[in-house]
Design an enzyme around this catalytic site. Sequence first.
Site, PDB file in Angstrom:
ATOM      1  N   HIS A 178      -1.217 -11.149  -4.596  1.00 52.04           N
ATOM      2  CA  HIS A 178       0.225 -10.642  -4.502  1.00 52.04           C
ATOM      3  C   HIS A 178       1.555 -11.271  -5.478  1.00 52.04           C
ATOM      4  CE1 HIS A 178      -1.235  -7.176  -2.386  1.00 52.04           C
ATOM      5  NE2 HIS A 178      -0.723  -7.638  -1.332  1.00 52.04           N
ATOM      6  N   HIS A 229      -9.597  -1.749  -5.337  1.00 50.84           N
ATOM      7  CA  HIS A 229      -8.335  -2.303  -3.702  1.00 50.84           C
ATOM      8  C   HIS A 229      -7.126  -2.568  -4.792  1.00 50.84           C
ATOM      9  CE1 HIS A 229      -5.783  -2.420  -0.344  1.00 50.84           C
ATOM     10  NE2 HIS A 229      -5.408  -2.814  -0.730  1.00 50.84           N
ATOM     11  N   ASP A 260      -3.190  -2.748  -5.112  1.00 48.55           N
ATOM     12  CA  ASP A 260      -2.666  -3.252  -4.883  1.00 48.55           C
ATOM     13  C   ASP A 260      -1.721  -3.961  -6.100  1.00 48.55           C
ATOM     14  OD1 ASP A 260      -2.786  -4.216  -2.181  1.00 48.55           O
ATOM     15  OD2 ASP A 260      -3.948  -5.745  -2.130  1.00 48.55           O
ATOM     16  N   HIS A 291       0.814  -1.319   0.218  1.00 49.73           N
ATOM     17  CA  HIS A 291      -0.292  -0.048  -0.011  1.00 49.73           C
ATOM     18  C   HIS A 291       1.090   0.887   0.201  1.00 49.73           C
ATOM     19  CE1 HIS A 291      -3.256  -2.622   1.811  1.00 49.73           C
ATOM     20  NE2 HIS A 291      -2.715  -3.150   0.839  1.00 49.73           N
TER      21      HIS A 291
HETATM   22 ZN   LIG Z   1      -3.751  -4.347  -0.439  1.00 48.75          ZN
END
Ligand SMILES: [Zn+2]
Length: 294
Positions: free
Chosen positions: A268, A241, A245, A80
């Site tokens: 991720h 969001h 990311d 973030h």
């Molecule tokens: Zn995140």
Amino acid sequence: MILRTQQTIETSAEVKGIGLFTASDVTVRFLPAPENHGIAFQRIDVPDSKPIPATIDFTVHRQRRTAVERDGVSVEMTEHVLAALSGLHIDNCLIEINGPELPGCDGSSLEVAEALLDAKIVSQTEPRKCIVLNQAVQVQDKAGETGIDAKPVKTPSLVIEYHLNYGETSPIPEQKASFELTPETFLKEIAFARTFVLEAEVEALRSQGFGLRTTAKDLLVFGPESIIDNTLRASNECARHKVLDCLGDLALLGCDLVGHFSAFRSGHQLNREMVRQIKLTHSAQFNSGDQQVA
Ligand SMILES: [Zn+2]
């Protein structure tokens, strides 16, 4: 390819908060850095530790987040903060941190982005390196259920789109988000989007010692019927969001990117795999130029 000059901040910025995972109190300070420094984290609570460059070579395997590590000293939840720096085109910055994890704030990048804007973004003279995708790059999980397709584009822009679909039984509805990344669109459309979790996952995370000081007010918690103790900032806040990311993880390349990224249910781990694949497939561009990170 060069599209702009490098940037840093004029003065320092400070953000305090609690780590979402480790529940530690943490203060993070963003300091100006010279040209070709790149982004690096410095753990000031660990004597004699070295700065940890925010690049893919220093990432370590983690679930549900991204972390960097050097000589056994790590910084957790980089995504973030790196999204805020990348989204605002801040290329050179030393980030001092007095604990193992960056502050979770409200689960978005907004507080960090506002602190960085207050510190005033300033242009430097050296060009910012940029990788222009010249071929398609794909990553996906073994079952092919989640993935990212990256393609070249005709205009010099970075587009990230995210398609979220957790199935009909999930309390999080199917949604999409797609943005051409500029500092303006980052601030207006992406920075506020908070991280999210299912209520059903919270107990499992807590039993592993995660999120012990985090409440449903600190991020989006989806119960079986609705969001708990919170309201959405946009109908597709979760997909936004995920774009945030992705931007934060793509920043681990250490340079700007031109291309179109289309992600489906990815997280991720695949974001980091995409960065590795871009380095491999675009090594001629990656190795050219003189920018070094920390
Ligand atoms: Zn995140």
